[in-house]
Design an enzyme around this catalytic site. Structure first.
Site, mmCIF file in Angstrom:
data_model
loop_
_atom_site.group_PDB
_atom_site.id
_atom_site.type_symbol
_atom_site.label_atom_id
_atom_site.label_comp_id
_atom_site.label_asym_id
_atom_site.label_seq_id
_atom_site.Cartn_x
_atom_site.Cartn_y
_atom_site.Cartn_z
ATOM 1 N N THR A 19 57.879 34.820 55.587
ATOM 2 C CA THR A 19 59.315 35.129 55.499
ATOM 3 C C THR A 19 59.457 36.496 54.859
ATOM 4 O O THR A 19 58.710 36.814 53.937
ATOM 5 C CB THR A 19 60.091 34.100 54.644
ATOM 6 O OG1 THR A 19 59.797 34.327 53.267
ATOM 7 C CG2 THR A 19 59.724 32.678 55.000
ATOM 8 N N ARG A 70 70.808 30.308 51.537
ATOM 9 C CA ARG A 70 70.585 29.381 52.658
ATOM 10 C C ARG A 70 71.587 28.231 52.589
ATOM 11 O O ARG A 70 72.198 27.864 53.608
ATOM 12 C CB ARG A 70 69.144 28.838 52.606
ATOM 13 C CG ARG A 70 68.123 29.872 53.008
ATOM 14 C CD ARG A 70 66.688 29.446 52.725
ATOM 15 N NE ARG A 70 65.761 30.483 53.177
ATOM 16 C CZ ARG A 70 64.534 30.674 52.674
ATOM 17 N NH1 ARG A 70 64.075 29.893 51.709
ATOM 18 N NH2 ARG A 70 63.758 31.624 53.147
ATOM 19 N N ARG A 108 54.161 26.659 47.670
ATOM 20 C CA ARG A 108 54.109 27.846 46.805
ATOM 21 C C ARG A 108 53.135 27.620 45.650
ATOM 22 O O ARG A 108 52.455 28.535 45.212
ATOM 23 C CB ARG A 108 55.513 28.165 46.274
ATOM 24 C CG ARG A 108 56.490 28.560 47.391
ATOM 25 C CD ARG A 108 57.904 28.696 46.862
ATOM 26 N NE ARG A 108 58.869 29.068 47.893
ATOM 27 C CZ ARG A 108 59.587 28.199 48.598
ATOM 28 N NH1 ARG A 108 59.442 26.894 48.406
ATOM 29 N NH2 ARG A 108 60.441 28.623 49.501
ATOM 30 N N ASP A 136 49.905 49.698 46.703
ATOM 31 C CA ASP A 136 49.238 48.480 47.159
ATOM 32 C C ASP A 136 47.752 48.688 46.898
ATOM 33 O O ASP A 136 47.261 49.821 46.959
ATOM 34 C CB ASP A 136 49.483 48.260 48.663
ATOM 35 C CG ASP A 136 49.168 46.834 49.098
ATOM 36 O OD1 ASP A 136 50.118 46.091 49.421
ATOM 37 O OD2 ASP A 136 47.965 46.462 49.098
ATOM 38 N N VAL A 185 56.644 41.314 52.693
ATOM 39 C CA VAL A 185 57.804 41.271 51.792
ATOM 40 C C VAL A 185 58.088 42.649 51.190
ATOM 41 O O VAL A 185 59.223 43.124 51.211
ATOM 42 C CB VAL A 185 57.585 40.213 50.677
ATOM 43 C CG1 VAL A 185 58.656 40.309 49.612
ATOM 44 C CG2 VAL A 185 57.559 38.820 51.280
ATOM 45 N N HIS A 230 62.097 27.756 42.151
ATOM 46 C CA HIS A 230 62.094 28.275 43.521
ATOM 47 C C HIS A 230 60.892 27.604 44.190
ATOM 48 O O HIS A 230 59.792 28.149 44.250
ATOM 49 C CB HIS A 230 61.952 29.798 43.542
ATOM 50 C CG HIS A 230 61.751 30.336 44.933
ATOM 51 N ND1 HIS A 230 62.666 30.148 45.947
ATOM 52 C CD2 HIS A 230 60.720 31.020 45.493
ATOM 53 C CE1 HIS A 230 62.215 30.707 47.055
ATOM 54 N NE2 HIS A 230 61.029 31.230 46.815
ATOM 55 N N GLN A 280 52.188 32.038 51.531
ATOM 56 C CA GLN A 280 51.843 30.686 52.007
ATOM 57 C C GLN A 280 51.387 30.742 53.459
ATOM 58 O O GLN A 280 51.994 31.425 54.275
ATOM 59 C CB GLN A 280 53.081 29.782 51.971
ATOM 60 C CG GLN A 280 53.626 29.485 50.608
ATOM 61 C CD GLN A 280 55.065 28.990 50.706
ATOM 62 O OE1 GLN A 280 55.993 29.761 50.508
ATOM 63 N NE2 GLN A 280 55.251 27.722 51.030
HETATM 64 P P1 NAD Z 1 51.300 39.887 52.375
HETATM 65 O O1 NAD Z 1 49.944 39.260 52.400
HETATM 66 O O2 NAD Z 1 51.906 40.357 53.630
HETATM 67 O O3 NAD Z 1 51.275 41.126 51.360
HETATM 68 C C1 NAD Z 1 50.794 41.019 50.057
HETATM 69 C C2 NAD Z 1 50.340 42.408 49.643
HETATM 70 O O4 NAD Z 1 49.959 42.367 48.251
HETATM 71 C C3 NAD Z 1 49.116 42.918 50.420
HETATM 72 O O5 NAD Z 1 49.426 44.160 51.012
HETATM 73 C C4 NAD Z 1 48.031 43.037 49.360
HETATM 74 O O6 NAD Z 1 47.123 44.096 49.586
HETATM 75 C C5 NAD Z 1 48.859 43.257 48.101
HETATM 76 N N1 NAD Z 1 48.145 42.931 46.860
HETATM 77 C C6 NAD Z 1 47.452 41.797 46.587
HETATM 78 N N2 NAD Z 1 46.943 41.865 45.339
HETATM 79 C C7 NAD Z 1 47.327 43.071 44.825
HETATM 80 C C8 NAD Z 1 47.114 43.696 43.578
HETATM 81 N N3 NAD Z 1 46.394 43.121 42.596
HETATM 82 N N4 NAD Z 1 47.639 44.925 43.386
HETATM 83 C C9 NAD Z 1 48.378 45.527 44.360
HETATM 84 N N5 NAD Z 1 48.606 44.966 45.563
HETATM 85 C C10 NAD Z 1 48.094 43.742 45.793
HETATM 86 O O7 NAD Z 1 52.257 38.815 51.627
HETATM 87 P P2 NAD Z 1 53.856 38.808 51.707
HETATM 88 O O8 NAD Z 1 54.272 37.974 52.844
HETATM 89 O O9 NAD Z 1 54.324 40.193 51.581
HETATM 90 O O10 NAD Z 1 54.209 37.968 50.371
HETATM 91 C C11 NAD Z 1 54.068 38.538 49.080
HETATM 92 C C12 NAD Z 1 54.488 37.531 48.021
HETATM 93 O O11 NAD Z 1 55.896 37.289 48.107
HETATM 94 C C13 NAD Z 1 53.824 36.149 48.191
HETATM 95 O O12 NAD Z 1 53.449 35.631 46.937
HETATM 96 C C14 NAD Z 1 54.935 35.301 48.803
HETATM 97 O O13 NAD Z 1 54.758 33.930 48.582
HETATM 98 C C15 NAD Z 1 56.123 35.873 48.060
HETATM 99 N N6 NAD Z 1 57.443 35.562 48.626
HETATM 100 C C16 NAD Z 1 58.425 35.255 47.743
HETATM 101 C C17 NAD Z 1 59.693 34.951 48.189
HETATM 102 C C18 NAD Z 1 60.757 34.594 47.186
HETATM 103 O O14 NAD Z 1 61.856 34.126 47.540
HETATM 104 N N7 NAD Z 1 60.524 34.828 45.895
HETATM 105 C C19 NAD Z 1 59.977 34.970 49.565
HETATM 106 C C20 NAD Z 1 58.956 35.326 50.450
HETATM 107 C C21 NAD Z 1 57.678 35.612 49.962
#
Ligand code: NAD
Length: 309
Positions: A230, A151, A86, A32, A11, A175, A80
């Site tokens: 996603t 969507r 979620r 990160d 994301v 959400h 997820q």
């Molecule tokens: P991902 O696993 O690909 O990436 C998450 C990143 O966060 C990793 O690189 C990890 O090292 C980093 N991270 C974890 N803890 C950390 C911390 N304390 N400090 C700094 N970095 C940290 O996951 P993703 O697919 O990128 O998803 C990220 C978040 O976005 C998830 O919670 C997901 O559910 C959410 N999301 C939200 C929406 C929305 O509509 N709001 C849509 C898609 C995903």
């Protein structure tokens, strides 16, 4: 305009790409906890930037590197896995937000910074971040149901054979699984949904509406099943939100911010006017009694989940 993105997984990287492509920011810094991942993303995105707008993109290995950021986007935390909701991410990601927010706030100007939350479960993370940051609720904004509303708009537009640009429709509340499709406020070319369907002789039966709701509610699950996660949709949603803030557009977006007083304050998505000052005005949408009840239920679910962390 300097932007910081915390969490550069699927994301965070998609957000960086979409934000870079707006041409509205001159600098993006990436942090990160996996420093190698942030460095690699900065390198890759920096190469991509040579083909478009001139944006300086760098990875920082401590929070001092985010100093001077006008907007901080939080996309860190677990996502997820197939079949997970979620809410299953609640405890893990609450710890992530508890780790990040104090460090962010120690390095930004609290008088003007805007935080954008993406981490799920979104509404609870907005509440937690706002209480830790002690910023006005208008400046701690979750992307909320922006993506769900997009969507709905797309599916409805295809079904009715018009452009999504001509459809105004909102998904409200959590959400998450309890989000509510607000059929009562749908307008197409200025007409109510019923009037539009009557005039175009394109009836939208109750069964068709149920199918649309099902597809909206299950879109993320379907994408995760096929793609593992996603990212493109949310990347575009964050860039759109950012554009609205930076250009002070005062567009109405279904973002999630904390509203209400004291013990009754909680975050969920409602139509809100968004500009340079954040999400400043909340609107009460037109809803049927059943939709209002569903929205209240959604709010109770968010409050209950917040009480668990
Ligand atoms: P991902 O696993 O690909 O990436 C998450 C990143 O966060 C990793 O690189 C990890 O090292 C980093 N991270 C974890 N803890 C950390 C911390 N304390 N400090 C700094 N970095 C940290 O996951 P993703 O697919 O990128 O998803 C990220 C978040 O976005 C998830 O919670 C997901 O559910 C959410 N999301 C939200 C929406 C929305 O509509 N709001 C849509 C898609 C995903």
């Amino acid at each position: 305009m300097k932007i910081a993105i915390i969490g550069v997984g699927s994301v965070g990287s998609a957000v960086a790409t979409a934000v870079k492509n707006t041409g509205l920011v001159h600098e993006i810094v990436l942090f990160d906890r996996d420093a190698m991942r942030a460095r690699a993303a900065a390198e890759d995105l920096g190469h991509a930037a040579t083909f478009g707008f001139d944006v300086k993109i760098s990875a920082v290995n401590n929070y001092r590197g985010i100093r001077g950021s006008d907007i901080v986007i939080i996309a860190a935390g677990a996502n997820q896995r197939p079949g997970e909701t979620r809410t299953d991410l609640l405890q893990n990601n609450a710890e992530v937000i508890r780790d990040i927010i104090p460090r962010v706030m120690a390095n930004v100007d609290a008088k003007k910074v805007i935080l954008i939350l993406v981490t799920n479960p979104l509404d609870v993370m907005v509440m937690l971040a706002q209480s830790l940051a002690k910023l006005p609720p208008s400046r701690v904004i979750g992307t909320g149901t922006m993506l769900d509303s997009a969507r709905l708009r797309t599916i409805l537009a295809r079904q009715l054979d018009v452009s999504p640009q001509s459809v105004h429709s909102y998904v409200l509340g959590e959400h998450g699984d309890s989000s509510v499709v607000d059929w009562s406020s749908v307008t197409i070319g200025g007409l109510t949904l019923d009037d539009f369907c009557r005039q175009t002789k394109n009836p939208l039966t109750a069964a068709a509406r149920n199918t649309i709701e099902y597809r909206v509610h299950n879109a993320a699950y379907e994408i995760i099943r096929g793609r593992g996660a996603t990212w493109d949709g949310i990347g575009a949603a964050v860039a759109d939100l950012l554009r609205c803030i930076i250009n002070d557009e005062h567009r109405i977006l279904t973002v999630s911010t904390v509203s209400g007083t004291n013990a009754h304050a909680f975050a969920m998505s409602l139509p809100r006017v968004v500009g340079m000052g954040g999400a400043t005005v909340t609107l009460n949408p037109k809803m049927s009694a059943a939709e209002s009840n569903a929205l209240r239920r959604s709010g109770r679910i968010i409050q209950k989940n917040f009480s668990r962390i």
